[in-house]
Design an enzyme around this catalytic site. Sequence first.
Site, PDB file in Angstrom:
ATOM      1  N   SER A 258       0.827  -1.202   0.000  1.00 30.45           N
ATOM      2  CA  SER A 258       0.000   0.000   0.000  1.00 30.45           C
ATOM      3  C   SER A 258       0.860   1.250   0.000  1.00 30.45           C
ATOM      4  O   SER A 258       2.048   1.219   0.314  1.00 30.45           O
ATOM      5  CB  SER A 258      -0.905   0.009   1.220  1.00 30.45           C
ATOM      6  OG  SER A 258      -0.126   0.359   2.351  1.00 30.45           O
ATOM      7  N   LYS A 259       0.209   2.322  -0.328  1.00 29.01           N
ATOM      8  CA  LYS A 259       0.865   3.610  -0.464  1.00 29.01           C
ATOM      9  C   LYS A 259       1.507   4.069   0.845  1.00 29.01           C
ATOM     10  O   LYS A 259       2.480   4.803   0.832  1.00 29.01           O
ATOM     11  CB  LYS A 259      -0.194   4.636  -0.876  1.00 29.01           C
ATOM     12  CG  LYS A 259       0.258   5.527  -2.008  1.00 29.01           C
ATOM     13  CD  LYS A 259      -0.821   6.512  -2.355  1.00 29.01           C
ATOM     14  CE  LYS A 259      -0.460   7.203  -3.640  1.00 29.01           C
ATOM     15  NZ  LYS A 259      -1.592   7.512  -4.439  1.00 29.01           N
ATOM     16  N   ARG A 260       0.909   3.641   1.949  1.00 30.39           N
ATOM     17  CA  ARG A 260       1.406   4.112   3.241  1.00 30.39           C
ATOM     18  C   ARG A 260       2.876   3.771   3.454  1.00 30.39           C
ATOM     19  O   ARG A 260       3.571   4.429   4.203  1.00 30.39           O
ATOM     20  CB  ARG A 260       0.553   3.545   4.382  1.00 30.39           C
ATOM     21  CG  ARG A 260      -0.374   4.607   4.960  1.00 30.39           C
ATOM     22  CD  ARG A 260      -1.394   4.006   5.884  1.00 30.39           C
ATOM     23  NE  ARG A 260      -2.289   3.126   5.147  1.00 30.39           N
ATOM     24  CZ  ARG A 260      -2.588   1.886   5.519  1.00 30.39           C
ATOM     25  NH1 ARG A 260      -2.063   1.383   6.603  1.00 30.39           N
ATOM     26  NH2 ARG A 260      -3.420   1.150   4.805  1.00 30.39           N
ATOM     27  N   GLY A 262       5.219   3.741   1.106  1.00 30.25           N
ATOM     28  CA  GLY A 262       6.109   4.295   0.079  1.00 30.25           C
ATOM     29  C   GLY A 262       5.440   4.245  -1.277  1.00 30.25           C
ATOM     30  O   GLY A 262       4.248   3.965  -1.383  1.00 30.25           O
TER      31      GLY A 262
END
Length: 495
Positions: A258-260, A262
């Site tokens: 997930s984006k969290r 990176g």
Amino acid sequence: MIRDRFAPSPTGNVHVGSLRTALYNYLFAKKNNGKFLLRLEDTDRTRYEEGAVENLLNALMVTGVVPDEGLFEEEGSIVQKGDFGPYIQSERLDIYQKYIKQLLDNGQAYYCFCSKERLDEVRDKQKAAGETPRYDGHCRHLTQEEIQAKIDAGEPYVIRLKLPVDHLVAFDDAVRGRIEINTKDLDDQVLIKTDGFPTYHFAVVIDDHLMGITHVIRGEEWLPSTPKHVYLYECFGWEQPQYVHLSNILNDDHKKLSKRQGDVSVGDFLKKGYLPEALINFLALLGWSPEDDQEIFSMDELIEAFDLSRINKSGAVFDRSKLDWMNAHYIKELPVEKLTAHMAPFLIEAGYITEADLEARGPWLDKVAELLRDRLSYFAQAPQEAKMLFEGDFEITDEESLALLKEEAVPVLYDALVEKLSAMDSVDSASAQAMLKEIQKEHKAEKIKGKMLYMPTRIMLTGEMHGPDLALIMEVLGKEELLRRLDRVRSLIHQ
Ligand code: GLU
């Protein structure tokens, strides 16, 4: 003939997981002299994002995962090529109409007039009772007259799949083996929505069949939907494709990438100066492994080695340090002109060079690029690494550096450097190296050698204790800048 496809929805940035799916389809088709299609699944109008298709085509083009059929970008506009089009689902509505009619006529689908409120209520009750929420079949048995009356009254409706009550649906997945599920554990899936558009589940089956798709290679998030798809193939009497569900790509914490944690979009990686070849090589090994332990693969080598039987069942961790290592490898292999071309935009953005320098100072820029080559994992790191070359007005504040410059021999070294450099016509790495050797020889008595030669010289010239080859730095900086830098630190040395 083997035909497979990448069928993304135009919902913004391309996730690296999507690129991996596209890549595996591409590799499998190429390996087997098949065809790889790109189809746009845009039936969910609420998820559409401006520019998403361009973004997608660009990501595929840049990384070399180029389809044989489907969508292409030509001179700034999107075109479709191939004998099985249209390849954009929103342009195929009449086709879905034809097939939904067939299901309705055969009693394999039904109109459902339930309001959202009613469906919510049903779902809430089921949840409260600890049941899996599903449609309760309220509209399954409406008569033809009831249906007609509701349609005539303008009531909104969806069309649902009418699953048999007790029927075994089975398919073989190339990664997961045989999967069997009873229809009593499945929901009467919506096939046509109130807006007249098909759902993904309906369109995907119709299109995969009509487009002659033999292999459906996609992410495991679609596995739970597959029995519904398989049942639709049964309804139509069509042969089901070979399913290949790829396991998720995971974060370090083994949760779905997930984006969290990176960057996750292809665009983000390209923007940071990861090389497309490296990204492809890395993604290929994220869920598939070759027979031996080879790690560096060109696209052609991947095509040659790719095999569905070596796709891993367990999720692969997206190891960013491995990607960095791999990208650094590809950077090391780049011919110098490409190296410079990749690095230049980052140096321009940092204000270190201008667009005009690309032409005017080409050979010099190549030297800069060579100097930084081994220090980069990706090109966005170039300004940081190049700082010592372009920011000559540094202050030396670091305790260790200051202590070194206070050594007794340093003023002698300093004077020797100024004297020798001044006497040189120009400085290149060989002459710089020779000059340093000379100083060492002439100042044996002061023990100016090894660390006591190179460290203070480096600090005086760059402000840093470490960095790339000193003689090369000297060549890149040139005589004048070297003398100017020495002059700036004079008062620090001769107090
Ligand atoms: N449109 C689906 C997606 O966005 C495609 C799934 C499939 O390949 O069947 O991922």
